[in-house]
Write a protein that holds these residues in place. Structure first.
Motif, PDB file in Angstrom:
ATOM      1  N   PHE A 265       0.835  -1.199   0.000  1.00 48.54           N
ATOM      2  CA  PHE A 265       0.000   0.000   0.000  1.00 48.54           C
ATOM      3  C   PHE A 265       0.873   1.254   0.000  1.00 48.54           C
ATOM      4  O   PHE A 265       0.583   2.231  -0.705  1.00 48.54           O
ATOM      5  N   GLY A 266       1.946   1.224   0.789  1.00 48.19           N
ATOM      6  CA  GLY A 266       2.870   2.350   0.805  1.00 48.19           C
ATOM      7  C   GLY A 266       3.499   2.581  -0.561  1.00 48.19           C
ATOM      8  O   GLY A 266       3.661   3.725  -1.009  1.00 48.19           O
ATOM      9  N   ALA A 267       3.871   1.486  -1.240  1.00 47.63           N
ATOM     10  CA  ALA A 267       4.449   1.592  -2.578  1.00 47.63           C
ATOM     11  C   ALA A 267       3.449   2.207  -3.554  1.00 47.63           C
ATOM     12  O   ALA A 267       3.797   3.090  -4.358  1.00 47.63           O
ATOM     13  N   ALA A 268       2.202   1.750  -3.480  1.00 47.99           N
ATOM     14  CA  ALA A 268       1.166   2.285  -4.370  1.00 47.99           C
ATOM     15  C   ALA A 268       0.916   3.769  -4.094  1.00 47.99           C
ATOM     16  O   ALA A 268       0.750   4.567  -5.023  1.00 47.99           O
ATOM     17  N   LEU A 269       0.906   4.144  -2.816  1.00 44.28           N
ATOM     18  CA  LEU A 269       0.685   5.551  -2.449  1.00 44.28           C
ATOM     19  C   LEU A 269       1.818   6.428  -2.965  1.00 44.28           C
ATOM     20  O   LEU A 269       1.586   7.514  -3.513  1.00 44.28           O
ATOM     21  N   LEU A 270       3.067   5.966  -2.810  1.00 45.10           N
ATOM     22  CA  LEU A 270       4.204   6.753  -3.279  1.00 45.10           C
ATOM     23  C   LEU A 270       4.224   6.840  -4.808  1.00 45.10           C
ATOM     24  O   LEU A 270       4.578   7.878  -5.373  1.00 45.10           O
ATOM     25  N   LEU A 271       3.832   5.762  -5.477  1.00 45.24           N
ATOM     26  CA  LEU A 271       3.705   5.810  -6.937  1.00 45.24           C
ATOM     27  C   LEU A 271       2.673   6.855  -7.359  1.00 45.24           C
ATOM     28  O   LEU A 271       2.878   7.614  -8.316  1.00 45.24           O
ATOM     29  N   LEU A 272       1.554   6.906  -6.629  1.00 47.25           N
ATOM     30  CA  LEU A 272       0.520   7.893  -6.928  1.00 47.25           C
ATOM     31  C   LEU A 272       1.049   9.309  -6.762  1.00 47.25           C
ATOM     32  O   LEU A 272       0.849  10.176  -7.635  1.00 47.25           O
ATOM     33  N   LEU A 273       1.726   9.567  -5.657  1.00 48.57           N
ATOM     34  CA  LEU A 273       2.281  10.897  -5.412  1.00 48.57           C
ATOM     35  C   LEU A 273       3.327  11.265  -6.458  1.00 48.57           C
ATOM     36  O   LEU A 273       3.488  12.444  -6.803  1.00 48.57           O
ATOM     37  N   ARG A 274       4.021  10.253  -6.956  1.00 53.94           N
ATOM     38  CA  ARG A 274       5.075  10.464  -7.948  1.00 53.94           C
ATOM     39  C   ARG A 274       4.523  10.851  -9.316  1.00 53.94           C
ATOM     40  O   ARG A 274       5.139  11.655 -10.033  1.00 53.94           O
ATOM     41  N   VAL A 275       3.355  10.309  -9.701  1.00 56.72           N
ATOM     42  CA  VAL A 275       2.911  10.450 -11.094  1.00 56.72           C
ATOM     43  C   VAL A 275       1.582  11.168 -11.279  1.00 56.72           C
ATOM     44  O   VAL A 275       1.177  11.421 -12.415  1.00 56.72           O
ATOM     45  N   TYR A 276       0.897  11.524 -10.193  1.00 52.64           N
ATOM     46  CA  TYR A 276      -0.494  11.982 -10.348  1.00 52.64           C
ATOM     47  C   TYR A 276      -0.626  13.236 -11.206  1.00 52.64           C
ATOM     48  O   TYR A 276      -1.660  13.453 -11.846  1.00 52.64           O
ATOM     49  N   ASP A 277       0.417  14.090 -11.240  1.00 52.72           N
ATOM     50  CA  ASP A 277       0.322  15.330 -12.006  1.00 52.72           C
ATOM     51  C   ASP A 277       1.003  15.242 -13.367  1.00 52.72           C
ATOM     52  O   ASP A 277       1.252  16.264 -14.011  1.00 52.72           O
ATOM     53  N   GLN A 278       1.313  14.005 -13.803  1.00 56.43           N
ATOM     54  CA  GLN A 278       1.960  13.806 -15.099  1.00 56.43           C
ATOM     55  C   GLN A 278       0.934  13.366 -16.143  1.00 56.43           C
ATOM     56  O   GLN A 278      -0.135  12.849 -15.802  1.00 56.43           O
ATOM     57  N   GLN A 279       1.301  13.551 -17.396  1.00 57.79           N
ATOM     58  CA  GLN A 279       0.485  13.043 -18.486  1.00 57.79           C
ATOM     59  C   GLN A 279       0.539  11.511 -18.508  1.00 57.79           C
ATOM     60  O   GLN A 279       1.476  10.908 -17.971  1.00 57.79           O
ATOM     61  N   ALA A 280      -0.464  10.902 -19.142  1.00 55.12           N
ATOM     62  CA  ALA A 280      -0.582   9.434 -19.117  1.00 55.12           C
ATOM     63  C   ALA A 280       0.681   8.749 -19.620  1.00 55.12           C
ATOM     64  O   ALA A 280       1.154   7.762 -19.023  1.00 55.12           O
ATOM     65  N   GLU A 281       1.276   9.259 -20.695  1.00 54.26           N
ATOM     66  CA  GLU A 281       2.470   8.616 -21.264  1.00 54.26           C
ATOM     67  C   GLU A 281       3.655   8.733 -20.317  1.00 54.26           C
ATOM     68  O   GLU A 281       4.412   7.776 -20.120  1.00 54.26           O
ATOM     69  N   GLU A 282       3.802   9.905 -19.694  1.00 60.81           N
ATOM     70  CA  GLU A 282       4.895  10.099 -18.758  1.00 60.81           C
ATOM     71  C   GLU A 282       4.694   9.242 -17.501  1.00 60.81           C
ATOM     72  O   GLU A 282       5.658   8.722 -16.926  1.00 60.81           O
ATOM     73  N   GLN A 283       3.429   9.087 -17.071  1.00 62.78           N
ATOM     74  CA  GLN A 283       3.150   8.198 -15.938  1.00 62.78           C
ATOM     75  C   GLN A 283       3.633   6.785 -16.231  1.00 62.78           C
ATOM     76  O   GLN A 283       4.288   6.149 -15.395  1.00 62.78           O
ATOM     77  N   SER A 284       3.314   6.298 -17.423  1.00 68.61           N
ATOM     78  CA  SER A 284       3.715   4.939 -17.800  1.00 68.61           C
ATOM     79  C   SER A 284       5.228   4.799 -17.813  1.00 68.61           C
ATOM     80  O   SER A 284       5.782   3.789 -17.339  1.00 68.61           O
ATOM     81  N   ASN A 285       5.927   5.815 -18.325  1.00 67.43           N
ATOM     82  CA  ASN A 285       7.388   5.765 -18.378  1.00 67.43           C
ATOM     83  C   ASN A 285       8.000   5.728 -16.988  1.00 67.43           C
ATOM     84  O   ASN A 285       8.912   4.939 -16.709  1.00 67.43           O
ATOM     85  N   LEU A 286       7.490   6.585 -16.089  1.00 68.66           N
ATOM     86  CA  LEU A 286       8.023   6.634 -14.725  1.00 68.66           C
ATOM     87  C   LEU A 286       7.782   5.323 -13.986  1.00 68.66           C
ATOM     88  O   LEU A 286       8.677   4.810 -13.301  1.00 68.66           O
ATOM     89  N   ILE A 287       6.579   4.785 -14.113  1.00 63.91           N
ATOM     90  CA  ILE A 287       6.256   3.536 -13.422  1.00 63.91           C
ATOM     91  C   ILE A 287       7.063   2.379 -14.009  1.00 63.91           C
ATOM     92  O   ILE A 287       7.558   1.515 -13.270  1.00 63.91           O
ATOM     93  N   HIS A 288       7.218   2.386 -15.328  1.00 56.95           N
ATOM     94  CA  HIS A 288       8.011   1.334 -15.975  1.00 56.95           C
ATOM     95  C   HIS A 288       9.456   1.367 -15.465  1.00 56.95           C
ATOM     96  O   HIS A 288      10.039   0.319 -15.150  1.00 56.95           O
ATOM     97  N   LYS A 289      10.034   2.548 -15.352  1.00 57.73           N
ATOM     98  CA  LYS A 289      11.410   2.674 -14.855  1.00 57.73           C
ATOM     99  C   LYS A 289      11.508   2.232 -13.395  1.00 57.73           C
ATOM    100  O   LYS A 289      12.476   1.575 -12.995  1.00 57.73           O
ATOM    101  N   THR A 290      10.507   2.601 -12.615  1.00 56.03           N
ATOM    102  CA  THR A 290      10.518   2.219 -11.197  1.00 56.03           C
ATOM    103  C   THR A 290      10.452   0.710 -11.034  1.00 56.03           C
ATOM    104  O   THR A 290      11.233   0.114 -10.275  1.00 56.03           O
ATOM    105  N   PHE A 291       9.526   0.066 -11.737  1.00 56.25           N
ATOM    106  CA  PHE A 291       9.410  -1.387 -11.651  1.00 56.25           C
ATOM    107  C   PHE A 291      10.672  -2.065 -12.179  1.00 56.25           C
ATOM    108  O   PHE A 291      11.028  -3.161 -11.728  1.00 56.25           O
ATOM    109  N   GLY A 292      11.352  -1.430 -13.122  1.00 55.85           N
ATOM    110  CA  GLY A 292      12.588  -2.000 -13.654  1.00 55.85           C
ATOM    111  C   GLY A 292      13.712  -2.032 -12.637  1.00 55.85           C
ATOM    112  O   GLY A 292      14.685  -2.772 -12.809  1.00 55.85           O
TER     113      GLY A 292
END
Length: 444
Positions: A265-292
């Protein structure tokens, strides 16, 4: 005795014999390090299923999803947090406190690791400390191996001290109705003594040889740690989530949640705070890099290892061993306490301690008609000390060990199974010897 859970394996062979053969083969190949450990563990898990020891449902049931979730969630949190530069800040600050002295750094990192492992859990702690360790040693141009070795030992020793420090303690506390203060009062003193004593052989082996040039030390001392913070907004978000997660760990039993759920849950919350103000494509890129940046080798190694151990557990190997312990002791309390301590330690060095502790809990509970409640409580401390400290014996003995190994491998500083075991196993046995003296002086 035929274990009721396993009626037959491939070609009509004994499930016990087949499971033990697969277990030994899996560990033998892991030790050689010729093939990546995650591949070996997953192949061993598959053999357990195809050989008829387990079916798929039983294999999935054997995977400790709480541990997997805890590891994955904290890896995501650390991957995001490190983008803020906070680990570099801690590295520079730690180096400055001891004036960039290599031995002073090792002692400080070990002490901090032990303390955090007692207050949080050892997996979370090494996820935070290991990157700092690699940064410091790289800046001083010294080998990180002695530091990572010490961090591993400190994490398991510190985790022994409290109810929440290591999964076996959580299991024992729940089964025996033991509180956080019970563990703190009974195990923290010996953990502190063992931690101090472990510094002696580590100093004799490496401490006297640790050297950093005056130029490198001066360069580190000249660093401005504040300049390390590259993203103050992200740092505030990450620290907010980390505080929430830590509070969740401390209050886990009170709120009725498992550490794995809290970490995810903490990971999901921090991911949300990290990407919520980004465009959809940039969100995907950031999350993809994080999971990598998640140590998937470590995650899948645990998945396979849990299934392999579930195979020998279902076939009755662990139950046979637990029953044999009772037979060996002949009902003598002192002998029983020491056998539980030493057998738990040795086994926890080579197999995951969670299924063994799960098997031993009802065995100890069944001794209630033989021993007094005070004696039974002493047996719980024997089991906790053996299972937690035994994790230091090999690279696969504890989750924290493998997390450090995964981070080290990614940094180009691999920790090899056999060299680690040859150094760690005798030191682990030394810690169990100290625990034996402690049990004798305080309880026996």
């Amino acid at each position: 005795m035929v274990h009721p859970a396993a009626s037959g394996a491939i070609f009509g062979l004994s499930p016990l014999a087949v499971s033990l053969a697969i277990f030994v083969l899996t560990y033998a190949v892991i030790v050689t390090e010729k093939i990546n450990r995650s591949v070996v563990a997953l192949l061993g898990a598959g053999l357990m299923i195809f050989a008829g020891v387990l079916n798929q449902a039983e294999a999935f049931h054997g995977i400790d999803l709480n541990t997997i979730s805890l590891l994955t969630g904290m890896m995501v949190i650390v991957a995001i947090t490190q983008k803020s530069g906070v680990f570099q800040y801690v590295a520079v600050k730690a180096a400055k406190v001891v004036k960039a002295d290599p031995w002073g750094l090792l002692v400080m990192l070990s002490a901090v690791t032990a303390l955090f492992s007692a207050l949080l859990d050892n997996v979370t702690t090494v996820l935070l400390i290991a990157p700092v360790t690699l940064l410091i040693t790289d800046a001083l141009r010294i080998s990180p191996y002695p530091y990572l070795f010490s961090v591993i030992f400190a994490s398991n020793i510190g985790g022994t001290a409290t109810l929440i420090g290591d999964p076996p303690n959580i299991m024992i506390g729940s089964a025996a109705k033991l509180t956080f203060n019970d563990f703190l009062f009974n195990l923290a003193p010996v953990a502190a003594v063992i931690m101090a004593l472990m510094m002696i052989p580590i100093y004799l082996i490496w401490g006297r040889k640790l050297r950093a040039s005056a130029e490198d030390r001066a360069l580190v001392m000249a660093f401005n740690e504040r300049e390390s913070i590259t993203d103050a907004r992200l740092l505030k978000q990450a620290l907010f989530v980390i505080v929430l997660v830590i509070a969740g760990f401390v209050l886990a039993h009170s709120i009725g949640q498992e550490p794995g759920t809290i970490a995810m849950f903490g990971a999901a919350l921090l991911l949300l705070l990290r990407v919520y103000d980004q465009q959809a494509e940039e969100q995907s890129n950031l999350i993809h890099k994080t999971f990598g940046e998640v140590e998937w080798i470590t995650i899948f190694f645990f998945v396979g290892l849990f299934v392999v151990v579930a195979g020998i557990e279902k076939a009755g190997a662990l139950e046979l061993l637990a029953n044999r312990i009772v037979d060996w002791t002949g009902g003598d309390f002192t002998v029983t306490a020491y056998v539980i301590l030493w057998v738990s330690a040795v086994l926890s060095a080579v197999v995951d301690n969670i299924p063994f502790v799960a098997t031993m809990i009802p065995v100890i509970q069944s001794m209630g008609s033989t021993f007094t409640p005070e004696q039974i409580e002493t047996l719980w401390w024997s089991l906790a000390l053996g299972a937690c400290l035994g994790g230091n014996g090999t690279l696969v003995g504890a989750s924290a060990n493998l997390v450090v190994a995964g981070l080290a491998e990614r940094a180009g500083q691999p920790i090899r199974f056999l060299p680690f075991m040859l150094m760690a196993f005798p030191l682990m046995l030394g810690s169990i010897a100290v625990s034996s003296v402690y049990l004798w002086l305080r309880y026996l």
